[in-house]
Design a protein around this motif. Structure first.
Motif, mmCIF file in Angstrom:
data_model
loop_
_atom_site.group_PDB
_atom_site.id
_atom_site.type_symbol
_atom_site.label_atom_id
_atom_site.label_comp_id
_atom_site.label_asym_id
_atom_site.label_seq_id
_atom_site.Cartn_x
_atom_site.Cartn_y
_atom_site.Cartn_z
ATOM 1 N N PRO A 17 5.379 -72.357 28.001
ATOM 2 C CA PRO A 17 4.578 -72.343 29.231
ATOM 3 C C PRO A 17 5.388 -72.129 30.490
ATOM 4 O O PRO A 17 4.891 -71.588 31.478
ATOM 5 N N GLU A 18 6.655 -72.546 30.471
ATOM 6 C CA GLU A 18 7.482 -72.383 31.667
ATOM 7 C C GLU A 18 7.755 -70.917 31.984
ATOM 8 O O GLU A 18 8.156 -70.578 33.102
ATOM 9 N N ALA A 19 7.538 -70.021 31.005
ATOM 10 C CA ALA A 19 7.787 -68.598 31.224
ATOM 11 C C ALA A 19 6.540 -67.858 31.687
ATOM 12 O O ALA A 19 6.600 -66.652 31.931
ATOM 13 N N LEU A 20 5.402 -68.578 31.805
ATOM 14 C CA LEU A 20 4.136 -67.921 32.132
ATOM 15 C C LEU A 20 3.789 -68.094 33.608
ATOM 16 O O LEU A 20 4.059 -69.135 34.207
ATOM 17 N N THR A 21 3.165 -67.073 34.163
ATOM 18 C CA THR A 21 2.603 -67.158 35.507
ATOM 19 C C THR A 21 1.128 -66.786 35.435
ATOM 20 O O THR A 21 0.654 -66.239 34.437
#
Length: 267
Positions: free
Chosen positions: A25-29
């Protein structure tokens, strides 16, 4: 495209989720859509890290139309035969919750169970007496669902409205995936009390549905008009089992994502 509905510091919006979920999730925008995704999609220019917003149920349907016993092994585990036509029932719109919202165990039931399902989201112009081709065109996209069921009440009542209709008994999410081939997707449900202690309870594939998605949408549309935003739950694989306070239940569908909800006692 993956379309989510989310809360952010300025309010609530629809947005397009960017990046690869496998990267975490930390890689998603999420890019804010200007308006409703059922129209021509444009973007406002606002963008957030997914970790900085709260995902909501991806749609607020006027009704949730569900299909019972659409996997032969699930019908068998309850001692039932596969129906000759789709077996339909409804969940109220007030049963819908989003990712990470709590499933609340009602005092009336001693046996609340999970049912992992592929959910179909109807888009404009809806579907009314649609043939298979028109039914396919009416599909906007797909999301994960959990048809939470008070199994003891389902048995005792003889019809399913109360057992399926409690508030919080229809988690949807995390987003709507469009342009997806759903003829052979893995449907998985895991339950546990910690991330390292999740147990696989259900594992099936959509190819094993008795009635396929276009057929279901067409059949339902000959009973009731499906409006844009309505949701169809397509049935659950075998392996349903009880939920307990303190557990988390996660529905994963390949090509879509995962939907997790904690289980709590109703205050």
């Amino acid at each position: 495209m993956r379309i989510a509905r989310f809360a952010h510091p300025n309010g609530m919006s629809f947005g397009a989720v960017e990046g690869e979920p496998a990267a975490g999730p930390e890689a998603l925008t999420i890019a804010e859509i200007d308006g409703h995704p059922f129209g021509r999609i444009g973007f406002s220019g606002q963008r957030w890290a997914l970790a900085d917003v709260r995902l909501l149920s991806p749609i607020l349907p006027s009704k949730v139309v569900c299909v019972g016993r659409n996997y032969a092994e699930h019908a068998a585990e309850h001692g039932s035969e596969v129906p000759k036509e789709p077996l339909l029932f409804l969940k109220p719109s007030t049963s819908v919750i989003g990712p990470r919202d709590a499933i609340r165990l009602p005092a009336q039931s001693k046996q609340v169970e999970h049912e992992a399902e592929l959910a179909v989201v109807i888009g404009p112009p809806g579907a009314r007496r649609a043939d298979r081709a028109a039914a396919q065109r009416a599909i906007f996209g797909y999301t994960c669902a959990n048809d939470v069921t008070a199994r003891d009440l389902q048995r005792s009542d003889g019809q399913w409205t109360r057992a399926k209709g409690f508030d919080s008994f229809c988690p949807l999410g995390p987003w709507i995936s469009t342009g997806l081939d759903v003829s052979d997707l893995e449907v998985r449900c895991e339950v546990g009390t910690s991330p390292d202690g999740m147990e696989v309870r259900q594992l099936g594939r959509t190819r094993d549905m008795v009635f396929d998605v276009p057929g279901l949408v067409s059949y339902i549309s000959h009973v009731m008009t499906l409006l844009p935003g309505d949701v169809v739950l397509t049935g659950t694989p075998a392996g349903v089992s009880p939920l307990a306070e303190g557990e988390t239940v996660t529905v994963r569908i390949s090509g879509i994502g995962e939907l997790s909800n904690p289980v709590v006692a109703l205050d």
